[in-house]
Motif scaffolding. Structure first.
Motif, PDB file in Angstrom:
ATOM      1  N   GLY A  28      -0.122  12.076  12.879  1.00 15.00           N
ATOM      2  CA  GLY A  28       0.949  11.507  12.205  1.00 15.00           C
ATOM      3  C   GLY A  28       2.118  12.238  12.727  1.00 15.00           C
ATOM      4  N   ASP A  68      -1.994  15.446   8.001  1.00 14.18           N
ATOM      5  CA  ASP A  68      -3.052  15.940   6.914  1.00 14.18           C
ATOM      6  C   ASP A  68      -3.251  17.161   6.738  1.00 14.18           C
ATOM      7  OD1 ASP A  68      -4.255  16.305   9.430  1.00 14.18           O
ATOM      8  OD2 ASP A  68      -6.107  15.764   8.909  1.00 14.18           O
ATOM      9  N   GLN A 128      -8.757   9.793   4.118  1.00 17.11           N
ATOM     10  CA  GLN A 128      -7.761   9.636   3.117  1.00 17.11           C
ATOM     11  C   GLN A 128      -7.619   8.330   2.353  1.00 17.11           C
ATOM     12  OE1 GLN A 128      -4.118  10.041   5.551  1.00 17.11           O
ATOM     13  NE2 GLN A 128      -3.573  12.098   5.031  1.00 17.11           N
ATOM     14  N   ALA A 175      -5.871   5.403   0.134  1.00 15.68           N
ATOM     15  CA  ALA A 175      -4.808   4.418   0.155  1.00 15.68           C
ATOM     16  C   ALA A 175      -4.831   4.026  -1.349  1.00 15.68           C
ATOM     17  CB  ALA A 175      -5.177   3.394   1.171  1.00 15.68           C
ATOM     18  N   SER A 210       0.997  -1.246  -0.072  1.00 16.17           N
ATOM     19  CA  SER A 210      -0.037   0.012   0.005  1.00 16.17           C
ATOM     20  C   SER A 210       0.836   1.265  -0.147  1.00 16.17           C
ATOM     21  CB  SER A 210      -0.907  -0.012   1.242  1.00 16.17           C
ATOM     22  OG  SER A 210      -1.638   1.270   1.440  1.00 16.17           O
ATOM     23  N   SER A 211       0.375   2.245  -0.695  1.00 18.50           N
ATOM     24  CA  SER A 211       1.162   3.606  -0.702  1.00 18.50           C
ATOM     25  C   SER A 211       1.377   3.970   0.855  1.00 18.50           C
ATOM     26  CB  SER A 211       0.165   4.460  -1.093  1.00 18.50           C
ATOM     27  OG  SER A 211      -1.154   4.926  -0.667  1.00 18.50           O
ATOM     28  N   SER A 212       0.468   3.822   1.828  1.00 15.32           N
ATOM     29  CA  SER A 212       0.960   4.129   3.386  1.00 15.32           C
ATOM     30  C   SER A 212      -0.006   2.933   4.184  1.00 15.32           C
ATOM     31  CB  SER A 212       0.237   5.326   3.432  1.00 15.32           C
ATOM     32  OG  SER A 212       0.278   5.680   5.053  1.00 15.32           O
ATOM     33  N   ASN A 213       0.632   2.734   5.505  1.00 12.80           N
ATOM     34  CA  ASN A 213       0.034   1.890   6.246  1.00 12.80           C
ATOM     35  C   ASN A 213      -0.785   2.510   7.252  1.00 12.80           C
ATOM     36  OD1 ASN A 213       2.806   0.250   5.306  1.00 12.80           O
ATOM     37  ND2 ASN A 213       0.969  -1.165   5.409  1.00 12.80           N
ATOM     38  N   GLU A 214      -0.365   3.657   7.485  1.00 15.55           N
ATOM     39  CA  GLU A 214      -1.073   4.525   8.645  1.00 15.55           C
ATOM     40  C   GLU A 214      -1.918   5.616   7.866  1.00 15.55           C
ATOM     41  OE1 GLU A 214       1.706   5.998  11.550  1.00 15.55           O
ATOM     42  OE2 GLU A 214       1.795   3.895  12.407  1.00 15.55           O
ATOM     43  N   LEU A 215      -3.130   5.699   7.960  1.00 18.42           N
ATOM     44  CA  LEU A 215      -4.006   6.689   7.310  1.00 18.42           C
ATOM     45  C   LEU A 215      -4.780   7.552   8.317  1.00 18.42           C
ATOM     46  CD1 LEU A 215      -5.134   4.327   4.350  1.00 18.42           C
ATOM     47  CD2 LEU A 215      -3.540   6.238   4.187  1.00 18.42           C
TER      48      LEU A 215
END
Length: 579
Positions: free
Chosen positions: A473, A513, A372, A374, A363-368
């Motif tokens: 984040g 964000d 947002q 993914a 995935s492009s990111s594991n924390e969202l």
């Protein structure tokens, strides 16, 4: 002269009337005549008659002018026979000149068959006298003309070819209309057609078809029980009716073998799956128009690399079961069939079984943060054939079929993502990543800080400490120390001022964000430590001294006021007080 002539005529007529045996009418030129607009008619056509006369009639006698239709030549007849045996009569008025009459003779009055047509008729104009209902034979004038009546010859509106080529058991219809050969606007209706089919001299079947009111007819060749190929003779007998002759038409029908194409419905490129026991090959039979043909128990001829088990018929398809191959690779199947009346093409099919890919993704990111997007990427082994992808994003709402899908999580939580890959036969491979995606609530950061030094003087290092709260984040910090030189992005920066003065320190905090918050603090930097004014200590001491000084002044004022009041009370005598 005209008056004299008229006088003589009137005297002549008066004298003529005085004699009982003279004619009751006088003929003048031109003499009576009769003719029709044409000589040949069909039974449903109107007959147009032009009859003319110029007579003088005595009103004392019974004079008649009639037109008679007879089926015998007046040359051999008497007027009395014509008057008493006519087929049809038109009674005329006494108006002199040319008179037009429209009439028709109903075909029902003729009890004739087709061999007696055309029918010859005579149209007879008779001027006669009747006295006491008795014909006066010596006072008759007659004239006639001849016509003929006929029936129509039936034909098909669309000419049939001499030979029709059909494939065995083909759905074939003769769709046509019966009209008059002499006039295409006249239709044959209310009758029937007898159809007889023969193979050589062998009678196959006889069918009868009703002709609609608009003259159309539909003949279904499948109504005849055709069980062999060959040349057939189809006889179509159109029966005679009141307006049409009967007629027999012949049609040669050549029934040949029906061409059948064997078509494999399978996707012949498959993903190899060693856990599968059997492999099904799906076959359809198609005619030349690509319409499915269903046959009872054709004899199949199969050559193949597979090991064949059995076959079955279901939903208009033929299924052949083979043992699944032990290895990936290319395999062939050659299928043909046999059944009387059908010609099958021999069909050669190649099946290729490819290895299943090893599935993986990231995935492009594991924390969202909630809301947002993914972006997921397939990162397994390459493949040559079409595969079906099914993504399960773990939140009980989201699925996708793209190879690299996008997805937005709407609820905070920790989610397991599953990717399933299917081939055309339903075989699949699955990769599952537990607790792969973390989704957080969207929170806003709060900016605040302190500095941990006892003196704010130039060139001395000041430790600034962030005391606010972070957002979502990784949080970014922007410090502006207010001297047009100092900028920092550290969380707890150290900074020293080179010039004494008052400065505005600004801290901007930005989370992952884009949420941000700002805190501003004014500080004063001194020149020397003896003029120390740390965190407003000097200002506080002056303020305390002012308070003490104000308290002392106030106390002195109160004491002075009370002493003065006592002195005034002692100086005023009581006797000076009045009521």
């Amino acid at each position: 002269m005209k008056k004299q002539a008229l006088f003589l005529i009137i005297n002549f007529l008066i004298i003529f009337q005085c004699f009982p045996n003279t004619n009751a009418y006088l003929l003048f030129e031109p003499y009576p005549n009769i003719e029709t607009d044409k000589q040949n008619y069909f039974l449903d056509e109107n007959i147009s008659i032009n009859a003319s006369w110029n007579i003088y009639n005595s009103i004392d006698e019974e004079t008649y002018i009639n037109i008679f239709f007879v089926d015998n030549d007046p040359e051999i007849l008497t007027p009395s026979w014509v008057i008493n045996n006519s087929l049809h009569v038109i009674e005329c008025s006494f108006e002199n000149g040319i008179n037009n009459f429209q009439t028709s003779i109903q075909s029902s009055i003729f009890s004739l068959n087709s061999t007696q047509f055309p029918i010859n008729l005579w149209v007879v104009l008779i001027i006669f006298n009747m006295q006491y209902e008795i014909l006066i034979n010596d006072n008759i004038f007659w004239n006639w003309t001849q016509i003929s009546l006929n029936k129509y010859n039936p034909i098909f509106s669309n000419d049939l070819e001499n030979q029709t080529n059909l494939e065995y058991k083909e759905n074939y219809f003769i769709n046509n209309s019966i009209i008059a050969q002499q006039n295409s606007s006249k239709i044959y209706s209310g009758g029937s057609v007898s159809a007889t089919l023969k193979l050589d001299s062998l009678l196959i079947d006889i069918e009868e078809y009703i002709i609609s009111d608009n003259g159309s007819i539909l003949i279904d060749i499948n109504d005849f029980d055709i069980s062999n190929i060959g040349l057939y003779n189809l006889s179509l007998i159109i029966l005679e009716n009141e307006l049409f002759f009967g007629r027999e038409l012949h049609q040669i029908i050549n029934i040949t073998e029906k061409n059948i194409k064997i078509s494999a419905m399978n996707n012949r490129n498959c993903i190899y799956n060693s856990s599968v026991d059997f492999f099904l090959m799906e076959i359809q039979l198609l005619d030349r128009n690509n319409i499915t043909v269903v046959l009872d128990d054709p004899f199949w001829i199969i050559e193949t690399d597979f090991i064949q088990k059995d076959s079955l018929f279901l939903n208009n398809c033929y299924y052949f079961k083979f043992i699944y191959p032990e290895h990936s690779g290319k395999y062939f199947v050659n299928i043909s069939a046999f059944k009387y009346g059908y010609h099958f093409n021999s069909s050669y099919f190649t099946f290729e079984f490819n290895e299943f890919p090893i599935a993986d993704f990231f995935s492009s990111s594991n924390e969202l943060i909630v809301g947002q997007t993914a972006h997921f990427f397939y990162s397994g082994t390459e493949f040559d054939e079409n595969l079906f992808f099914l993504w399960d994003f773990g939140d009980k709402f989201g699925t996708a079929n793209e190879i690299n899908p996008y997805y937005i999580y709407e609820i905070p939580g920790i989610y397991t993502v599953i990717l399933s890959i299917y081939d055309i036969n339903g075989d699949r491979v699955v990769v599952e990543k537990n607790n792969y995606i973390k989704v957080f609530e969207d929170t806003v950061p709060e900016a605040n800080f302190t500095f941990n030094t006892n003196s704010l003087i130039k060139n001395e290092e000041i430790q600034f400490v962030f005391t606010g709260t972070s957002g979502n984040g990784l949080t970014s910090f922007i410090w502006d120390f207010g001297d047009n030189f100092g900028i920092s992005h550290e969380k707890d920066p150290i900074y020293s001022y080179k010039v004494p003065g008052r400065y505005t320190v600004i801290l901007i905090v930005i989370d992952l964000d884009g949420d941000n918050n700002t805190f501003i603090q004014n500080i004063r930097i001194l020149e020397h430590s003896d003029n120390l004014n740390l965190n407003g200590v000097v200002e506080n001491r002056i303020f305390i001294l002012i308070l003490i000084f104000t308290f002392l002044i106030g106390s002195i004022f109160i004491v002075y006021t009370r002493i003065k009041q006592r002195n005034i009370s002692k100086k005023i005598p009581l006797k000076s007080l009045t009521l």
